[in-house]
Design a protein around this motif. Structure first.
Motif, short mmCIF file in Angstrom:
data_model
loop_
_atom_site.label_atom_id
_atom_site.label_comp_id
_atom_site.label_asym_id
_atom_site.label_seq_id
_atom_site.Cartn_x
_atom_site.Cartn_y
_atom_site.Cartn_z
N VAL A 55 0.82 -1.22 0.00
CA VAL A 55 0.00 0.00 0.00
C VAL A 55 0.85 1.27 0.00
O VAL A 55 0.33 2.36 -0.21
CB VAL A 55 -1.01 0.03 1.18
N THR A 56 2.16 1.12 0.21
CA THR A 56 3.04 2.30 0.17
C THR A 56 3.53 2.59 -1.26
O THR A 56 4.21 3.58 -1.48
CB THR A 56 4.27 2.14 1.09
N ASP A 57 3.17 1.71 -2.18
CA ASP A 57 3.66 1.83 -3.56
C ASP A 57 2.47 2.09 -4.50
O ASP A 57 1.66 1.18 -4.75
CB ASP A 57 4.37 0.51 -3.92
N PRO A 58 2.38 3.31 -5.05
CA PRO A 58 1.22 3.63 -5.92
C PRO A 58 1.08 2.65 -7.08
O PRO A 58 -0.04 2.30 -7.46
CB PRO A 58 1.54 5.05 -6.43
N GLY A 59 2.19 2.18 -7.64
CA GLY A 59 2.13 1.23 -8.77
C GLY A 59 1.52 -0.09 -8.35
O GLY A 59 0.74 -0.70 -9.09
N SER A 60 1.87 -0.54 -7.15
CA SER A 60 1.33 -1.80 -6.62
C SER A 60 -0.17 -1.67 -6.37
O SER A 60 -0.95 -2.58 -6.68
CB SER A 60 2.08 -2.18 -5.34
N VAL A 61 -0.59 -0.54 -5.82
CA VAL A 61 -2.02 -0.31 -5.55
C VAL A 61 -2.79 -0.33 -6.87
O VAL A 61 -3.85 -0.95 -6.99
CB VAL A 61 -2.23 1.03 -4.79
N LYS A 62 -2.22 0.33 -7.88
CA LYS A 62 -2.89 0.40 -9.19
C LYS A 62 -3.01 -1.00 -9.80
O LYS A 62 -4.09 -1.39 -10.28
CB LYS A 62 -2.06 1.31 -10.12
N ALA A 63 -1.93 -1.75 -9.75
CA ALA A 63 -1.95 -3.10 -10.33
C ALA A 63 -2.95 -3.99 -9.59
O ALA A 63 -3.72 -4.73 -10.21
CB ALA A 63 -0.55 -3.71 -10.25
N PHE A 64 -2.97 -3.91 -8.28
CA PHE A 64 -3.90 -4.71 -7.46
C PHE A 64 -5.34 -4.37 -7.84
O PHE A 64 -6.16 -5.26 -8.11
CB PHE A 64 -3.65 -4.40 -5.97
N CYS A 65 -5.65 -3.07 -7.88
CA CYS A 65 -7.05 -2.65 -8.11
C CYS A 65 -7.50 -2.97 -9.53
O CYS A 65 -8.68 -3.22 -9.76
CB CYS A 65 -7.21 -1.18 -7.77
N SER A 66 -6.54 -2.98 -10.48
CA SER A 66 -6.92 -3.25 -11.88
C SER A 66 -7.36 -4.71 -12.05
O SER A 66 -8.01 -5.06 -13.02
CB SER A 66 -5.76 -2.93 -12.82
N ARG A 67 -6.98 -5.57 -11.09
CA ARG A 67 -7.37 -6.99 -11.18
C ARG A 67 -8.78 -7.25 -10.65
O ARG A 67 -9.31 -8.35 -10.80
CB ARG A 67 -6.38 -7.85 -10.37
N LEU A 68 -9.40 -6.25 -10.02
CA LEU A 68 -10.70 -6.46 -9.39
C LEU A 68 -11.83 -6.21 -10.37
O LEU A 68 -11.80 -5.22 -11.11
CB LEU A 68 -10.88 -5.51 -8.19
N GLU A 69 -12.82 -7.07 -10.33
CA GLU A 69 -13.97 -6.84 -11.21
C GLU A 69 -15.00 -5.94 -10.55
O GLU A 69 -15.72 -5.22 -11.20
CB GLU A 69 -14.58 -8.17 -11.62
N GLY A 70 -15.07 -5.99 -9.26
CA GLY A 70 -16.00 -5.14 -8.53
C GLY A 70 -15.54 -5.05 -7.10
O GLY A 70 -14.57 -5.71 -6.71
N CYS A 71 -16.22 -4.21 -6.30
CA CYS A 71 -15.87 -4.14 -4.89
C CYS A 71 -17.04 -3.57 -4.09
O CYS A 71 -17.49 -2.45 -4.36
CB CYS A 71 -14.63 -3.28 -4.69
N GLU A 72 -17.54 -4.35 -3.17
CA GLU A 72 -18.62 -3.88 -2.29
C GLU A 72 -18.07 -3.43 -0.94
O GLU A 72 -18.60 -2.51 -0.32
CB GLU A 72 -19.65 -5.00 -2.05
N VAL A 73 -17.03 -4.12 -0.47
CA VAL A 73 -16.47 -3.80 0.86
C VAL A 73 -14.95 -3.66 0.73
O VAL A 73 -14.29 -4.51 0.13
CB VAL A 73 -16.79 -4.93 1.88
N LEU A 74 -14.43 -2.57 1.28
CA LEU A 74 -12.98 -2.38 1.34
C LEU A 74 -12.58 -2.28 2.81
O LEU A 74 -13.05 -1.39 3.52
CB LEU A 74 -12.57 -1.08 0.62
N VAL A 75 -11.74 -3.20 3.25
CA VAL A 75 -11.25 -3.15 4.63
C VAL A 75 -9.81 -2.64 4.62
O VAL A 75 -8.88 -3.34 4.21
CB VAL A 75 -11.32 -4.54 5.32
N ASN A 76 -9.64 -1.38 5.00
CA ASN A 76 -8.30 -0.77 5.09
C ASN A 76 -7.69 -1.17 6.42
O ASN A 76 -7.89 -0.50 7.44
CB ASN A 76 -8.42 0.76 5.01
N ASN A 77 -6.97 -2.27 6.40
CA ASN A 77 -6.43 -2.83 7.63
C ASN A 77 -4.90 -2.80 7.67
O ASN A 77 -4.31 -2.75 8.76
CB ASN A 77 -6.94 -4.27 7.77
N ALA A 78 -4.25 -2.81 6.50
CA ALA A 78 -2.77 -2.84 6.47
C ALA A 78 -2.22 -1.69 7.28
O ALA A 78 -2.66 -0.55 7.14
CB ALA A 78 -2.28 -2.74 5.02
#
Ligand code: NJP
Length: 248
Positions: A55-78
């Motif tokens: 989560v400290t790397d904008p590129g990693s966040v972008k790559a992770f989120c691009s793999r998701l088809e949808g999202c109802e719940v986001l748990v910001n726990n890291a």
């Protein structure tokens, strides 16, 4: 199709327990953390997905989120703490990393997934903060500053999302026995064990149940915040310990 719950920091502790609890309620869970090998076993067991995420790397966040088809719940726990030094001896790199993970990480993941949360028509953002978000203790300044900031972010988000179909819940735990203290003390197991000596801390499952419950409420019910501590803990510094008190 099952609703999707994204859990950051799902490779241990509260994140792993939350993924398990939400999967138990029928969510398709997407687990994110840096230690992917740890995620894979749990994701397999839960029928979910394991994706590398820093989560400290904008590129990693972008790559992770691009793999998701949808999202109802986001748990910001890291997140977590590094060190317990007085401010006079503050390690700038540790402070920067705590801010990057707890605060900017939450901002990045939320910003990236808000469009999908809107699209879902019934989104929910959980922010795992801490009692350090509104209390103080000696040596905790860097972590406390970060958790105060993360708490402010959650409160601000609730204002900004008013009128949108997205709920925001802050979950602020006291002492929970996870890898938190091991990470804080740089892998020193003895120092980590002393934190919970003579008292009964919360388990990761206890906190996960709070998150599961908040998510399970009807869409119009926004549980704003949950503060959950062990019975043995009254404040960040007042802890009851059988056989004496090494303090927190
Ligand atoms: O701690 P731990 P908790 N990118 O160390 C992940 C808060 N809290 O479950 O990347 C992505 O077992 C790390 O994964 P990895 C605390 O501040 C706790 O207790 O593989 N993920 C791991 O899965 C935190 O916000 C207590 O190393 C990153 C997870 O975070 C939350 O609870 C008290 C990452 C940490 O798991 C969960 O912590 C309290 C990154 N850059 C608040 N960096 C407590 N335990 O007493 C770390 O008040 N992670």
């Amino acid at each position: 199709m099952a609703q999707v719950a994204v859990v950051t920091g799902a490779s241990s502790g509260i994140g792993a327990a939350t993924a398990r609890a939400l999967a138990g309620d029928g969510f398709h869970v997407v687990l994110g953390a840096r230690r992917v090998e740890r995620l894979e076993g749990l994701a397999g067991e839960l029928g979910g997905e394991a994706l590398g995420l820093d989560v400290t790397d904008p590129g990693s966040v972008k790559a992770f989120c691009s793999r998701l088809e949808g999202c109802e719940v986001l748990v910001n726990n890291a997140g977590g703490a590094l060190g317990l030094d007085p401010l006079a001896e503050a390690d700038e790199e540790q402070w920067r990393r705590m801010y990057e993970t707890n605060v900017l990480g939450t901002m990045r993941m939320t910003r990236a997934l808000l469009p999908r949360l809107f699209e879902s028509g019934d989104g929910h953002i959980i922010v795992v903060t801490s009692i350090a978000g509104f209390e103080s203790y000696r040596g905790g300044a860097g972590y406390i500053a970060a958790k105060h900031a993360q708490r402010s972010l959650a409160r601000n988000l609730r204002l900004e999302l008013l009128g949108q179909p997205v709920r925001v819940t802050e979950v602020a735990p006291g002492m929970v026995e996870t890898e938190f203290s091991l990470v804080r003390f740089g892998g020193d197991e003895e120092a980590a064990q002393r934190v919970y000596q003579g008292m009964t801390p919360l388990s990761a499952d206890d906190v996960a149940e709070c998150i599961r419950w908040a998510v399970a409420q009807p869409a119009h019910v926004n549980v704003d915040e949950i503060v959950v501590r062990p019975r043995d803990q009254a404040t960040a510094t007042e802890v009851y310990r059988q056989g004496g008190s090494p303090g927190q």
